[in-house]
Structures are given as C-alpha cells and as structure tokens.
Design an enzyme around this catalytic site. Structure first.
Site, short mmCIF file in Angstrom:
data_model
loop_
_atom_site.label_atom_id
_atom_site.label_comp_id
_atom_site.label_asym_id
_atom_site.label_seq_id
_atom_site.Cartn_x
_atom_site.Cartn_y
_atom_site.Cartn_z
CG ASP A 12 -0.23 0.06 2.54
OD1 ASP A 12 -0.84 0.59 3.51
OD2 ASP A 12 0.95 -0.38 2.65
CG ASP A 17 3.98 0.10 1.62
OD1 ASP A 17 3.78 1.04 2.41
OD2 ASP A 17 3.43 -1.00 1.73
CG ASN A 39 0.35 3.53 4.17
OD1 ASN A 39 0.18 3.55 5.38
ND2 ASN A 39 1.31 2.83 3.59
CB THR A 122 4.55 -4.21 3.01
OG1 THR A 122 4.17 -3.68 1.73
CG2 THR A 122 5.68 -5.19 2.86
CG PHE A 163 -2.19 1.56 9.23
CD1 PHE A 163 -1.99 0.99 8.00
CD2 PHE A 163 -3.17 2.55 9.36
CE1 PHE A 163 -2.74 1.38 6.89
CE2 PHE A 163 -3.92 2.96 8.26
CZ PHE A 163 -3.71 2.37 7.03
CG ASN A 164 0.16 -2.80 7.43
OD1 ASN A 164 -0.29 -1.81 6.85
ND2 ASN A 164 1.43 -3.17 7.36
CG HIS A 237 6.98 0.39 9.80
ND1 HIS A 237 6.99 0.16 11.15
CD2 HIS A 237 6.58 1.68 9.66
CE1 HIS A 237 6.61 1.25 11.81
NE2 HIS A 237 6.35 2.19 10.93
CG ASP A 238 5.96 -1.65 4.66
OD1 ASP A 238 5.35 -0.79 4.01
OD2 ASP A 238 5.50 -2.16 5.69
O1 RIB Z 1 2.19 0.33 10.82
C1 RIB Z 1 3.12 0.44 9.78
C2 RIB Z 1 2.58 -0.10 8.52
O2 RIB Z 1 1.41 0.60 8.13
C3 RIB Z 1 3.55 0.03 7.32
O3 RIB Z 1 3.33 -1.02 6.43
C4 RIB Z 1 3.12 1.33 6.70
O4 RIB Z 1 3.43 1.39 5.31
C5 RIB Z 1 1.63 1.27 6.89
O5 RIB Z 1 1.10 0.47 5.84
CA CA Z 2 2.76 -0.50 4.11
#
Ligand code: RIB
Ligand code: CA
Length: 312
Positions: A12, A17, A39, A122, A163-164, A237-238
């Site tokens: 996303d 990403d 996102n 991701t 979030f994801n 993160h990703d």
């Molecule tokens: O919480 C972080 C995640 O949420 C990452 O993948 C960021 O790109 C968002 O998608």
């Molecule tokens: Ca992401």
C-alpha cells in the site's frame, strides 16, 4: 548472499512500501506487485506502486486489489504518508499501465506457477485473505507469508493495534489462522530499524535517481514521525518483511501463537502474542522477528539502492 527468492509484494505505497519494493527489486526475484487500500486509497496506492516501478525501472507487473477491507470502512494514514501517499519527492509519470487482471486472481495464479513463492504483504492483508478464502490450499504451494504487521506489545494507530492489522482485522485473522508458514515483522522489530538524517545523507550521496527519490521519501517520512513523536527518525517498517526472506541471518526470532483481536472495544486489531513462560503455551503459528542487526540491515538496504544505475 542468499539466493534471490521469488517474491510477490502485496503493498500500500506508502513511503516504506516504496523502499520495500526497490529493495525487493534489487535483492529478490520480484515476480509481481499487487496493491491494496491502506495508507491511502486503492487508486493512489496503485498509482504509487507504478511510480516506484518507474523510478527503479523495474520490469515487474502490477495488479490492483481490494479497495476496502473485508468488513468496515477503509482506514488510511495521510498524516504519515501525505495525501498522495508518497508526499515528498517529485513523482514521475508512469510509462507503463497496470495489468487488467485483478490482484487476487494474479496471486492465485502465481502460487500455482512459481515454485517456492513468498507472499510479502506490507499493507492490510485483504488481498491475501481473499486469495486464502478462494483457495485455502495455496498455503501448501508457497514458501510462506512474510508480513509487516502487528506487534508483540504496543500499537501505533491505537495503543493496542498496528495500522496494517487494524485496517482489516478480519483479513488478518484469516491469514494467521490459515496454517501458512508465517513470518511477522511487528512494530517491536521495525522500531529497531529507525532511519534519520545520517541515512538521508547516505541515500543522497548515491547521486542517482533512486538515491534522490529515497532521500526525499525518507525526509518527508521522518519529518512526519518527528512531528508526531519528537523523534528525529522514522521506523523503516516494510523492508523488514523483505529482508526476513532474503537475509534471515539479520534477525533473531521466536515461535509464538499470534491471534487477532476482532471485537474488543479498545483492542480491535491487536495481535495477541502468547509469550507466557509456560511449558505448554498455545501452539505457535508464526515466526515473530524479535531483533534486527540494524547496521547490517541498513548497509544491505543502501547496497540494494546503490545497485540501481544513476539514470534508473
Ligand atoms: O504500521 C506500519 C505499517 O502501516 C507500514 O506497512 C506502513 O506502510 C503502513 O502500511
Ligand atoms: Ca505498508
């Protein structure tokens, strides 16, 4: 250096990403990219994946996936990624169209055609869940699912939820209960891989299109994190989900049972990890990343971006 394992990146974009896509393009056999609402909305995440493909001159097909979660309304994060989802750098106009085939159909096809395929989501797990619902046996054909999402402890979007996972808890439940070989890069791990001004300078010093793109992406991403937390760095993160496949030696792990809370008033979207010190905990269903060799990981990421030629 490990072999270049085949990866389907479900994403996303999203600043991190974008780094994951460029990293996979340079260090794995990036078979395909599928996009999902996360996102920002699906149209934007799909456009952004196409923009990153253009920046990296990647020869990889892109397929658009789910515009909304299995249940509830879409959740977005413009406060972190901006209204475009890739605010910061100048975004080139893509020169190639995305595929007409829907993402879930492409995912199912690639799991049949590509031996040893890794699914690397991701973003929210909506596309992966749809594919699993259509054909649960895909778990027997793939090498595994290496996902960025969840947490052993704290959340980010809520005190409990990352979030994801929060963006589609029902989908996350489908994935974690699928029986697949799951690797989880949660917030406890990704917050060990924070990048800041020194890393921005290293990217810019590459003197390449990708280097400038990466520096501008990280500058915006970092400034948004600094605005919300005061810390002059941003968790990358990703890319951790990609490196867990290509370079597992960068990580320490533990096998845990991970369950997804779907109903709690305060805990919906939480990944509950059974870390009790008992002889007989709940049966593990995931390999949870617990530590990263931060310096080696950054050097690997920098080396990957260095591999893109100046004009790419
Ligand atoms: O919480 C972080 C995640 O949420 C990452 O993948 C960021 O790109 C968002 O998608
Ligand atoms: Ca992401």
């Amino acid at each position: 250096m490990s072999q270049r394992p085949p990866i389907l990146l479900d994403c996303d974009p999203g600043h991190d990403d974008a780094f994951a896509m460029l990293l996979a393009g340079a260090t794995a056999n990036l078979i395909a990219v599928t996009t999902v609402s996360g996102n920002v909305g699906l149209a934007s995440t799909t456009r952004n994946a196409n923009v990153v493909r253009e920046v990296g001159a990647l020869d990889v097909p892109i397929y658009a996936g789910a515009a909304r979660p299995l249940a509830g309304e879409p959740l977005h994060a413009p406060d972190i990624h901006g209204d475009s989802g890739l605010d910061g750098p100048t975004l080139p106009t893509p020169s190639r169209e995305i595929e007409a085939t829907p993402a879930v159909e492409a995912i199912l096809r690639y799991t049949r055609e590509v031996d040893g395929l890794w699914l690397v989501p991701t973003g929210p797990l909506t596309n992966i869940a749809h594919a699993l619902r259509v054909d649960p046996t895909l778990v027997d054909r793939i090498a595994g699912i290496s996902l960025m999402g969840g947490s052993r402890t704290f959340g980010n979007t809520t005190p409990a939820a990352e979030f994801n996972i929060l963006a589609d808890p029902e989908a996350a439940h489908v994935v974690f209960s699928s029986g697949a070989n799951i690797i989880m890069a949660g917030l406890d791990l990704t917050h060990q891989f924070r990048l800041g001004w020194d890393e921005i300078d290293a990217f810019r010093a590459l003197n390449s299109k990708v280097g400038v793109f990466a520096a501008d992406l990280l500058t915006f991403f970092m400034e948004r994190y600094e605005a919300r937390s005061g810390m002059p760095s941003a968790p990358m993160h990703d890319p951790c989900a990609v490196m867990a496949v290509t370079h597992p030696e960068l990580f320490e792990t533990e096998r845990l049972n991970v369950s997804v809370e779907r109903y709690g008033e305060h805990t919906r979207g939480m990944t509950l990890c059974d870390t009790r010190e008992l002889h007989h905990r709940q049966e593990a269903n995931a390999t949870v990343l617990t530590r990263i060799d931060r310096e080696a990981a950054f050097n690997h990421l920098l080396g990957a971006l260095t591999s893109y030629t100046a004009e790419a």
